[in-house]
Design a protein around this motif. Structure first.
Motif, PDB file in Angstrom:
ATOM      1  N   LYS A 281       0.814  -1.213   0.000  1.00  0.00           N
ATOM      2  CA  LYS A 281       0.000   0.000   0.000  1.00  0.00           C
ATOM      3  C   LYS A 281       0.849   1.266   0.000  1.00  0.00           C
ATOM      4  O   LYS A 281       0.517   2.258   0.636  1.00  0.00           O
ATOM      5  CB  LYS A 281      -0.931  -0.005   1.228  1.00  0.00           C
ATOM      6  CG  LYS A 281      -1.778  -1.262   1.380  1.00  0.00           C
ATOM      7  CD  LYS A 281      -2.710  -1.463   0.206  1.00  0.00           C
ATOM      8  CE  LYS A 281      -3.672  -2.623   0.417  1.00  0.00           C
ATOM      9  NZ  LYS A 281      -3.011  -3.922   0.573  1.00  0.00           N
TER      10      LYS A 281
ATOM     11  N   LYS B 238       1.458   3.225  -2.580  1.00  0.00           N
ATOM     12  CA  LYS B 238       0.905   4.253  -3.454  1.00  0.00           C
ATOM     13  C   LYS B 238      -0.574   4.470  -3.146  1.00  0.00           C
ATOM     14  O   LYS B 238      -1.225   3.648  -2.490  1.00  0.00           O
ATOM     15  CB  LYS B 238       1.103   3.870  -4.915  1.00  0.00           C
ATOM     16  CG  LYS B 238       2.571   3.741  -5.311  1.00  0.00           C
ATOM     17  CD  LYS B 238       2.731   3.397  -6.781  1.00  0.00           C
ATOM     18  CE  LYS B 238       4.213   3.280  -7.160  1.00  0.00           C
ATOM     19  NZ  LYS B 238       4.390   2.946  -8.583  1.00  0.00           N
ATOM     20  N   ILE B 239      -1.126   5.557  -3.699  1.00  0.00           N
ATOM     21  CA  ILE B 239      -2.495   5.938  -3.384  1.00  0.00           C
ATOM     22  C   ILE B 239      -3.515   4.996  -4.005  1.00  0.00           C
ATOM     23  O   ILE B 239      -4.536   4.668  -3.390  1.00  0.00           O
ATOM     24  CB  ILE B 239      -2.770   7.397  -3.844  1.00  0.00           C
ATOM     25  CG1 ILE B 239      -4.155   7.844  -3.395  1.00  0.00           C
ATOM     26  CG2 ILE B 239      -2.578   7.521  -5.351  1.00  0.00           C
ATOM     27  CD1 ILE B 239      -4.320   7.954  -1.917  1.00  0.00           C
ATOM     28  N   MET B 240      -3.272   4.529  -5.241  1.00  0.00           N
ATOM     29  CA  MET B 240      -4.249   3.677  -5.918  1.00  0.00           C
ATOM     30  C   MET B 240      -4.500   2.360  -5.186  1.00  0.00           C
ATOM     31  O   MET B 240      -5.663   1.967  -5.012  1.00  0.00           O
ATOM     32  CB  MET B 240      -3.805   3.407  -7.357  1.00  0.00           C
ATOM     33  CG  MET B 240      -4.834   2.616  -8.167  1.00  0.00           C
ATOM     34  SD  MET B 240      -6.488   3.371  -8.152  1.00  0.00           S
ATOM     35  CE  MET B 240      -6.168   4.852  -9.101  1.00  0.00           C
TER      36      MET B 240
ATOM     37  N   ARG C 164      -4.319   1.837  -2.067  1.00  0.00           N
ATOM     38  CA  ARG C 164      -5.077   2.168  -0.861  1.00  0.00           C
ATOM     39  C   ARG C 164      -6.542   2.429  -1.187  1.00  0.00           C
ATOM     40  O   ARG C 164      -7.439   2.023  -0.437  1.00  0.00           O
ATOM     41  CB  ARG C 164      -4.460   3.384  -0.160  1.00  0.00           C
ATOM     42  CG  ARG C 164      -3.101   3.098   0.462  1.00  0.00           C
ATOM     43  CD  ARG C 164      -2.756   4.118   1.524  1.00  0.00           C
ATOM     44  NE  ARG C 164      -2.578   5.442   0.951  1.00  0.00           N
ATOM     45  CZ  ARG C 164      -1.421   5.934   0.532  1.00  0.00           C
ATOM     46  NH1 ARG C 164      -0.326   5.192   0.604  1.00  0.00           N
ATOM     47  NH2 ARG C 164      -1.346   7.164   0.058  1.00  0.00           N
ATOM     48  N   ILE C 165      -6.801   3.097  -2.329  1.00  0.00           N
ATOM     49  CA  ILE C 165      -8.181   3.354  -2.745  1.00  0.00           C
ATOM     50  C   ILE C 165      -8.879   2.033  -3.078  1.00  0.00           C
ATOM     51  O   ILE C 165     -10.016   1.789  -2.657  1.00  0.00           O
ATOM     52  CB  ILE C 165      -8.219   4.295  -3.960  1.00  0.00           C
ATOM     53  CG1 ILE C 165      -7.712   5.685  -3.562  1.00  0.00           C
ATOM     54  CG2 ILE C 165      -9.627   4.382  -4.535  1.00  0.00           C
ATOM     55  CD1 ILE C 165      -7.601   6.649  -4.728  1.00  0.00           C
ATOM     56  N   LEU C 166      -8.193   1.183  -3.848  1.00  0.00           N
ATOM     57  CA  LEU C 166      -8.772  -0.118  -4.204  1.00  0.00           C
ATOM     58  C   LEU C 166      -9.039  -0.958  -2.966  1.00  0.00           C
ATOM     59  O   LEU C 166     -10.062  -1.656  -2.884  1.00  0.00           O
ATOM     60  CB  LEU C 166      -7.832  -0.863  -5.153  1.00  0.00           C
ATOM     61  CG  LEU C 166      -7.664  -0.280  -6.563  1.00  0.00           C
ATOM     62  CD1 LEU C 166      -6.618  -1.067  -7.342  1.00  0.00           C
ATOM     63  CD2 LEU C 166      -8.996  -0.289  -7.310  1.00  0.00           C
ATOM     64  N   ASN C 167      -8.144  -0.901  -2.014  1.00  0.00           N
ATOM     65  CA  ASN C 167      -8.317  -1.653  -0.771  1.00  0.00           C
ATOM     66  C   ASN C 167      -9.565  -1.185  -0.024  1.00  0.00           C
ATOM     67  O   ASN C 167     -10.320  -1.992   0.520  1.00  0.00           O
ATOM     68  CB  ASN C 167      -7.088  -1.499   0.107  1.00  0.00           C
ATOM     69  CG  ASN C 167      -7.137  -2.386   1.334  1.00  0.00           C
ATOM     70  OD1 ASN C 167      -7.020  -3.602   1.253  1.00  0.00           O
ATOM     71  ND2 ASN C 167      -7.324  -1.771   2.496  1.00  0.00           N
ATOM     72  N   ARG C 168      -9.789   0.126  -0.019  1.00  0.00           N
ATOM     73  CA  ARG C 168     -10.965   0.677   0.659  1.00  0.00           C
ATOM     74  C   ARG C 168     -12.245   0.255  -0.044  1.00  0.00           C
ATOM     75  O   ARG C 168     -13.243  -0.089   0.602  1.00  0.00           O
ATOM     76  CB  ARG C 168     -10.865   2.208   0.715  1.00  0.00           C
ATOM     77  CG  ARG C 168     -12.000   2.866   1.483  1.00  0.00           C
ATOM     78  CD  ARG C 168     -12.096   2.327   2.893  1.00  0.00           C
ATOM     79  NE  ARG C 168     -13.223   2.898   3.616  1.00  0.00           N
ATOM     80  CZ  ARG C 168     -13.704   2.409   4.730  1.00  0.00           C
ATOM     81  NH1 ARG C 168     -13.170   1.313   5.268  1.00  0.00           N
ATOM     82  NH2 ARG C 168     -14.726   2.997   5.329  1.00  0.00           N
ATOM     83  N   VAL C 169     -12.231   0.293  -1.369  1.00  0.00           N
ATOM     84  CA  VAL C 169     -13.395  -0.146  -2.140  1.00  0.00           C
ATOM     85  C   VAL C 169     -13.708  -1.616  -1.844  1.00  0.00           C
ATOM     86  O   VAL C 169     -14.871  -2.000  -1.666  1.00  0.00           O
ATOM     87  CB  VAL C 169     -13.153   0.056  -3.653  1.00  0.00           C
ATOM     88  CG1 VAL C 169     -14.263  -0.597  -4.477  1.00  0.00           C
ATOM     89  CG2 VAL C 169     -13.065   1.542  -3.989  1.00  0.00           C
ATOM     90  N   CYS C 170     -12.672  -2.429  -1.785  1.00  0.00           N
ATOM     91  CA  CYS C 170     -12.862  -3.855  -1.491  1.00  0.00           C
ATOM     92  C   CYS C 170     -13.410  -4.052  -0.085  1.00  0.00           C
ATOM     93  O   CYS C 170     -14.244  -4.942   0.145  1.00  0.00           O
ATOM     94  CB  CYS C 170     -11.538  -4.606  -1.645  1.00  0.00           C
ATOM     95  SG  CYS C 170     -10.972  -4.740  -3.353  1.00  0.00           S
TER      96      CYS C 170
END
Length: 232
Positions: free
Chosen positions: A54, A56-58, A60-66
């Motif tokens: 994690k 990079k920002i992307m 982290r964003i994908l992880n939050r969506v999941c």
């Protein structure tokens, strides 16, 4: 005994109840099998996101969506998800789809939330030395994951995936809420012919029990063979 046989013959032979039950059984198996396939694909993708660094920002964003996805499908009942998908999302999006398609998609999405945790745990259970060995051979992180880690992971999570299939098979009993005739709903329709619930319910229960027992036997054999291959 004779009365029970006469009742069975009337409901399942005279009124062709066996055809109704057979069609319901086919729908049940179709939903469970395709739902699990979709669940494995989605669950594997989510698990890969979960174990991704994690920095990079992307990621982290994908992880939050999941996290939101998994939280919703694990935190709400299957029947509510079916009703939302069939009566809310489809009309809102204007997507034409029959009941069995809706059921397969929703069961796949639901299964994906559970499979993701199984796969994530399986990936983390693979010895880190395997990853280091792959990288030392010049493989990229993606190639190491696909060629070395994932095959070993699926061996680890195979029993859980097989149990997930049995769970999906039994959970299909709720698809009658969206007007789909599965095995349970088929038994209910047979009951409606003579208004006698005794025999249809017993037959449906016996079919579920027989299928689950056979699957459990087969899956246990598969699991033993996989374990034996690991010991060689």
């Amino acid at each position: 005994m004779k009365r029970s046989w006469n009742l069975f013959y009337t409901q399942f032979i005279t009124y062709n109840g066996y055809k109704t039950v057979l069609n319901g059984l086919i729908a049940t198996v179709e939903i469970a099998v395709l739902g699990l396939i979709i669940g494995i694909l989605i669950g594997t993708l989510i698990a890969l996101v979960k174990v991704m660094p994690k920095y990079k920002i992307m990621p982290r964003i994908l992880n939050r969506v999941c996290d939101v996805y998994v939280g919703f499908f694990r935190g709400t009942p299957m029947v509510v998800q079916l009703l939302i998908g069939n009566f809310v999302l489809l009309p809102a999006l204007g997507i034409p789809a029959d009941g069995i398609t809706v059921a397969i998609v929703i069961f796949g999405l639901n299964s994906g939330a559970y499979v993701s945790e199984m796969v994530r745990g399986g990936i983390l259970a693979v010895d880190k030395g395997q990853t280091e060995a792959g990288r030392s051979l010049g493989l990229s992180s993606a190639s190491t994951m696909v060629l070395i880690v994932l095959p070993q992971m699926f061996k680890i999570v195979l029993p859980s995936l097989l149990n997930e299939f049995i769970t999906l098979l039994k959970e299909t009993a709720v698809v009658g809420y969206i007007g789909l005739r599965d095995l349970t709903k088929a038994g209910d329709q047979v009951r409606g012919v003579t208004f006698s619930p005794y025999m249809p319910l017993l037959v449906v229960a016996a079919i579920y029990l027989l299928i689950v027992s056979l699957l459990t036997y087969v899956f246990n054999r598969i699991e033993r063979k996989v374990r034996a291959s690991d010991l060689r």
